[in-house]
Design a protein around this motif. Structure first.
Motif, PDB file in Angstrom:
ATOM      1  N   ALA A   1      11.702  -0.362 -14.109  1.00  0.00           N
ATOM      2  CA  ALA A   1      10.299  -0.445 -13.697  1.00  0.00           C
ATOM      3  C   ALA A   1      10.188  -0.334 -12.182  1.00  0.00           C
ATOM      4  O   ALA A   1      11.141  -0.588 -11.441  1.00  0.00           O
ATOM      5  CB  ALA A   1       9.698  -1.771 -14.154  1.00  0.00           C
ATOM      6  N   ARG A   2       9.014   0.037 -11.735  1.00  0.00           N
ATOM      7  CA  ARG A   2       8.738   0.070 -10.304  1.00  0.00           C
ATOM      8  C   ARG A   2       8.456  -1.354  -9.819  1.00  0.00           C
ATOM      9  O   ARG A   2       7.755  -2.119 -10.483  1.00  0.00           O
ATOM     10  CB  ARG A   2       7.526   0.965 -10.044  1.00  0.00           C
ATOM     11  N   LEU A   3       9.005  -1.706  -8.659  1.00  0.00           N
ATOM     12  CA  LEU A   3       8.806  -3.023  -8.059  1.00  0.00           C
ATOM     13  C   LEU A   3       8.175  -2.838  -6.692  1.00  0.00           C
ATOM     14  O   LEU A   3       8.734  -2.160  -5.826  1.00  0.00           O
ATOM     15  CB  LEU A   3      10.147  -3.749  -7.927  1.00  0.00           C
ATOM     16  N   ALA A   4       6.986  -3.408  -6.497  1.00  0.00           N
ATOM     17  CA  ALA A   4       6.285  -3.313  -5.218  1.00  0.00           C
ATOM     18  C   ALA A   4       6.249  -4.685  -4.571  1.00  0.00           C
ATOM     19  O   ALA A   4       5.954  -5.685  -5.233  1.00  0.00           O
ATOM     20  CB  ALA A   4       4.857  -2.799  -5.425  1.00  0.00           C
ATOM     21  N   PHE A   5       6.547  -4.735  -3.281  1.00  0.00           N
ATOM     22  CA  PHE A   5       6.557  -5.999  -2.557  1.00  0.00           C
ATOM     23  C   PHE A   5       5.338  -6.122  -1.646  1.00  0.00           C
ATOM     24  O   PHE A   5       4.915  -5.148  -1.017  1.00  0.00           O
ATOM     25  CB  PHE A   5       7.819  -6.123  -1.704  1.00  0.00           C
TER      26      PHE A   5
ATOM     27  N   ILE B   1      13.239  -3.129   1.540  1.00  0.00           N
ATOM     28  CA  ILE B   1      12.318  -2.365   2.391  1.00  0.00           C
ATOM     29  C   ILE B   1      11.688  -1.222   1.608  1.00  0.00           C
ATOM     30  O   ILE B   1      10.489  -0.924   1.775  1.00  0.00           O
ATOM     31  CB  ILE B   1      13.040  -1.863   3.650  1.00  0.00           C
ATOM     32  N   GLU B   2      12.458  -0.591   0.722  1.00  0.00           N
ATOM     33  CA  GLU B   2      11.870   0.471  -0.100  1.00  0.00           C
ATOM     34  C   GLU B   2      10.770  -0.076  -1.007  1.00  0.00           C
ATOM     35  O   GLU B   2       9.733   0.577  -1.207  1.00  0.00           O
ATOM     36  CB  GLU B   2      12.973   1.150  -0.918  1.00  0.00           C
ATOM     37  N   HIS B   3      10.967  -1.278  -1.540  1.00  0.00           N
ATOM     38  CA  HIS B   3       9.917  -1.875  -2.374  1.00  0.00           C
ATOM     39  C   HIS B   3       8.672  -2.210  -1.543  1.00  0.00           C
ATOM     40  O   HIS B   3       7.557  -2.213  -2.073  1.00  0.00           O
ATOM     41  CB  HIS B   3      10.431  -3.153  -3.037  1.00  0.00           C
ATOM     42  N   ALA B   4       8.870  -2.486  -0.253  1.00  0.00           N
ATOM     43  CA  ALA B   4       7.750  -2.864   0.631  1.00  0.00           C
ATOM     44  C   ALA B   4       7.147  -1.664   1.348  1.00  0.00           C
ATOM     45  O   ALA B   4       6.231  -1.846   2.161  1.00  0.00           O
ATOM     46  CB  ALA B   4       8.234  -3.886   1.655  1.00  0.00           C
ATOM     47  N   THR B   5       7.623  -0.489   1.051  1.00  0.00           N
ATOM     48  CA  THR B   5       7.085   0.728   1.680  1.00  0.00           C
ATOM     49  C   THR B   5       6.812   1.782   0.603  1.00  0.00           C
ATOM     50  O   THR B   5       5.699   1.926   0.130  1.00  0.00           O
ATOM     51  CB  THR B   5       8.072   1.262   2.749  1.00  0.00           C
ATOM     52  N   ARG B   6       7.870   2.464   0.170  1.00  0.00           N
ATOM     53  CA  ARG B   6       7.747   3.568  -0.788  1.00  0.00           C
ATOM     54  C   ARG B   6       7.094   3.135  -2.095  1.00  0.00           C
ATOM     55  O   ARG B   6       6.159   3.785  -2.589  1.00  0.00           O
ATOM     56  CB  ARG B   6       9.143   4.123  -1.068  1.00  0.00           C
ATOM     57  N   ASP B   7       7.583   2.032  -2.687  1.00  0.00           N
ATOM     58  CA  ASP B   7       7.095   1.655  -4.017  1.00  0.00           C
ATOM     59  C   ASP B   7       5.680   1.080  -3.974  1.00  0.00           C
ATOM     60  O   ASP B   7       4.887   1.300  -4.896  1.00  0.00           O
ATOM     61  CB  ASP B   7       8.058   0.665  -4.659  1.00  0.00           C
ATOM     62  N   SER B   8       5.357   0.357  -2.909  1.00  0.00           N
ATOM     63  CA  SER B   8       3.984  -0.132  -2.767  1.00  0.00           C
ATOM     64  C   SER B   8       3.008   1.024  -2.620  1.00  0.00           C
ATOM     65  O   SER B   8       1.881   0.966  -3.131  1.00  0.00           O
ATOM     66  CB  SER B   8       3.885  -1.078  -1.563  1.00  0.00           C
ATOM     67  N   ALA B   9       3.436   2.082  -1.919  1.00  0.00           N
ATOM     68  CA  ALA B   9       2.579   3.262  -1.788  1.00  0.00           C
ATOM     69  C   ALA B   9       2.416   3.966  -3.131  1.00  0.00           C
ATOM     70  O   ALA B   9       1.309   4.381  -3.499  1.00  0.00           O
ATOM     71  CB  ALA B   9       3.170   4.214  -0.748  1.00  0.00           C
ATOM     72  N   TRP B  10       3.520   4.083  -3.865  1.00  0.00           N
ATOM     73  CA  TRP B  10       3.472   4.796  -5.141  1.00  0.00           C
ATOM     74  C   TRP B  10       2.500   4.159  -6.118  1.00  0.00           C
ATOM     75  O   TRP B  10       1.713   4.837  -6.772  1.00  0.00           O
ATOM     76  CB  TRP B  10       4.872   4.842  -5.759  1.00  0.00           C
ATOM     77  N   THR B  11       2.549   2.843  -6.240  1.00  0.00           N
ATOM     78  CA  THR B  11       1.714   2.199  -7.248  1.00  0.00           C
ATOM     79  C   THR B  11       0.226   2.319  -6.937  1.00  0.00           C
ATOM     80  O   THR B  11      -0.603   2.185  -7.832  1.00  0.00           O
ATOM     81  CB  THR B  11       2.124   0.717  -7.428  1.00  0.00           C
TER      82      THR B  11
ATOM     83  N   THR C   1       3.855  -1.270 -13.001  1.00  0.00           N
ATOM     84  CA  THR C   1       4.532  -1.757 -11.795  1.00  0.00           C
ATOM     85  C   THR C   1       4.488  -3.281 -11.755  1.00  0.00           C
ATOM     86  O   THR C   1       3.452  -3.889 -12.045  1.00  0.00           O
ATOM     87  CB  THR C   1       3.850  -1.201 -10.529  1.00  0.00           C
ATOM     88  N   ALA C   2       5.609  -3.881 -11.382  1.00  0.00           N
ATOM     89  CA  ALA C   2       5.636  -5.313 -11.096  1.00  0.00           C
ATOM     90  C   ALA C   2       5.384  -5.491  -9.610  1.00  0.00           C
ATOM     91  O   ALA C   2       6.185  -5.062  -8.777  1.00  0.00           O
ATOM     92  CB  ALA C   2       6.981  -5.908 -11.488  1.00  0.00           C
ATOM     93  N   SER C   3       4.255  -6.085  -9.260  1.00  0.00           N
ATOM     94  CA  SER C   3       3.885  -6.312  -7.856  1.00  0.00           C
ATOM     95  C   SER C   3       4.172  -7.776  -7.540  1.00  0.00           C
ATOM     96  O   SER C   3       3.503  -8.670  -8.054  1.00  0.00           O
ATOM     97  CB  SER C   3       2.400  -5.990  -7.654  1.00  0.00           C
ATOM     98  N   MET C   4       5.179  -8.001  -6.681  1.00  0.00           N
ATOM     99  CA  MET C   4       5.669  -9.366  -6.456  1.00  0.00           C
ATOM    100  C   MET C   4       5.761  -9.663  -4.966  1.00  0.00           C
ATOM    101  O   MET C   4       5.806  -8.745  -4.148  1.00  0.00           O
ATOM    102  CB  MET C   4       7.014  -9.552  -7.164  1.00  0.00           C
ATOM    103  N   GLN C   5       5.814 -10.934  -4.634  1.00  0.00           N
ATOM    104  CA  GLN C   5       5.750 -11.365  -3.243  1.00  0.00           C
ATOM    105  C   GLN C   5       6.938 -12.275  -2.943  1.00  0.00           C
ATOM    106  O   GLN C   5       6.929 -13.451  -3.330  1.00  0.00           O
ATOM    107  CB  GLN C   5       4.435 -12.099  -2.954  1.00  0.00           C
TER     108      GLN C   5
END
Length: 542
Positions: free
Chosen positions: A426-430, A474-484, A387-391
């Protein structure tokens, strides 16, 4: 068990079916999300909550935060927006005058670009406060600027050695100048300050950040760099039932310069992950910091900075690979801070080693920040499931001037390339990386969708072709952050069986004509586990 029917709403679910009309909540969990007629047939006796056509989104999952630090920063001198040494001095001097009995003055948020040459010294702080220590944390929380009294309190003199991966900046005579970065900051300064914090002060910081999260719609935070003192404080709060946002913790593992000590830290994290599992508190992995920051010229790059310098990594691949493999074998998730493109390659190489060592298994490893990354390396991390975790807030044009100047070439045109991540699969988490940036999610979404500044409207844009649609952001800041974090079956979406964590906004930011509404919209209600923990109208809390 009481059932609530939240109806007359426009509900963005972050799920396969993006939109719904009603949510049925039974106890802590969602019973049904969908059309209002079906919801009413399922529970005709449910307590109705009319949301008056408002927008509902899943509770935000801050994919990268420093939770205790965020609470502490809320009580410190804010240096955000200060554009000169004089402005910084003015704010610190004012706080010292307001609190004459404070043992020390703590400040946060200064930008390297506000300091001539980018590196401050103790004399600048001594000019306004000499009678007690001053600690001013850089906005990226990778360095600290202190006055002479703080150097004395820390016991730093010409005999103090630089720890592995950190620097106490010195003048030509070998005297400490008051600027301390990376592992010297983490290994010397932070442990000293942590030891000065009382149990009640720790609890006050936790209470402050919980309040801030309730008001801004953060229902879960993934903490990147917890220590055991933080953990003990959160365990107490969890047992007391005072937490109103969930915490998913990654324990900080420092490069001790010894393979045995490094692996021992991983083993300790694995033990804590087994010990601490509750709906509001989980330890799931480890966090390592491979390099520093571009602003401080401590991120490790494939090509030198504009001034010809470069930085050695805090973890070499040879040091990091066995740590990641050990964590992977223990079922831990590994978060790796890598800002420079060469450090990203080290992180990817460490995961490749873990895969080769441990064979097929489910993995949720992640790289934090990736501010500068090669397109080919994006494909590599995608193929490994990293996962790429980015801000997004780190790409704010108002704070990008020094970042661009340090690189000084066309590399600035590929900074923070979020669409590359998703295009590669790739998964992207915000997240926000608070307190290095403000903790509120909606301004974060504004930067994500515009590449414009949430801090200064006149700052222009930063590589605008890398902006993302609002729904995806918003999906990256909710769903994807939870997934990772391995929490996708509990949080991050509005779906049956998950915790009822959601936010009601006063503005439909999807329907608005201009993205600026993301900077103006307010949270009307925050619901965590089916309980309203914040309401703009206090009579609506339950």
């Amino acid at each position: 068990m009481t059932t609530q029917l939240y109806t007359n709403a426009r509900i963005f679910t972050s799920d396969t079916r993006r939109w719904a009309e009603a949510i049925l909540v039974q106890g802590e969990c969602i019973l049904y999300v969908g059309d209002a007629d079906t919801a009413e047939r399922l529970r005709p006796d449910a307590e109705r909550v009319d949301l008056e056509g408002r927008l509902v989104v899943p509770g935000f999952v801050d994919g990268h935060a420093h939770v205790v630090g965020t609470g502490e920063a809320l009580g410190q001198v804010s240096l955000w927006g200060a554009k000169s040494v004089e402005e910084i001095q003015h704010r610190i001097k004012a706080r010292a005058a307001e609190r004459p009995n404070a043992d020390r003055i703590l400040a946060t948020g200064w930008l390297h670009g506000a300091i001539p040459g980018g590196v401050p010294d103790a004399a600048m702080l001594d000019a306004v406060v000499q009678d007690r220590p001053v600690y001013a944390f850089a906005y990226d929380f990778h360095s600290v600027w202190v006055n002479t009294a703080a150097l004395a309190e820390l016991g730093i003199d010409h005999h103090t050695q630089n720890p592995h991966g950190g620097t106490i900046k010195r003048d030509s005579h070998g005297h400490a100048t008051g600027y301390i970065d990376e592992n010297a900051f983490y290994d010397i300064v932070l442990p000293y300050l942590d030891a000065q914090v009382s149990k009640s002060e720790h609890e006050a910081s936790i209470a402050a950040v919980q309040h801030a999260y309730r008001e801004t719609g953060v229902t879960t935070a993934c903490d990147m760099g917890f220590n055991e003192t933080d953990l003990e404080a959160f365990i107490r709060a969890d047992k007391d039932g005072t937490l109103t946002s969930r915490l998913i913790a990654y324990l900080r593992v420092n490069n001790a310069g010894s393979a045995e000590e490094n692996i021992a830290q991983v083993q300790r994290a694995a033990a804590l992950a087994v010990e601490h599992v509750s709906p509001f508190l989980r330890v799931v992995g480890i966090k390592v910091i491979i390099d520093g920051t571009i602003d401080g010229c401590t991120a490790t790059l494939g090509m030198p900075y504009a001034d010809g310098s470069n930085a050695e990594p805090i973890w070499s691949l040879e040091e990091l690979a066995p740590v990641v493999a050990a964590a992977d074998a223990a079922g831990l998730k590994v978060a790796m801070h890598a800002i420079g493109d060469e450090s990203v390659r080290i992180a990817i190489g460490a995961v490749e080693h873990a895969v080769a060592e441990n064979g097929p298994r489910e993995r949720r490893h992640r790289i934090e920040h990736l501010e500068l990354v090669d397109r080919a390396d994006v494909d590599r991390l995608a193929s490994l499931g990293i996962t790429a975790s980015m801000q997004p807030v780190h790409a704010d044009p108002a704070i990008s001037g020094n970042w661009c100047a340090k690189l000084g070439d066309d590399r600035v045109e590929r900074g923070f390339p979020w669409p590359w991540i998703t295009a590669a699969g790739a998964r992207l988490a915000f997240g926000t990386d608070s307190p290095t940036s403000p903790h509120a999610p909606l301004p974060n979404m504004y930067v994500a969708t515009t590449r414009a500044s949430a801090l200064d409207p006149s700052a222009g844009t930063n590589v605008p072709e890398f902006a993302l649609p609002l729904a995806e952001s918003i999906e990256h800041a909710t769903r994807d952050s939870a997934w990772t974090c391995g929490a996708e079956h509990h949080i991050g979406r509005l779906a049956a069986g998950l915790y009822a964590d959601f936010v009601v906004l006063d503005t439909d930011v999807f329907a608005a004509d201009a993205p600026q509404v993301l900077l103006e919209a307010k949270v009307l209600r925050t619901v965590v586990g089916g309980r309203t923990v914040y309401a703009a109208d206090p009579t609506e809390r339950h």
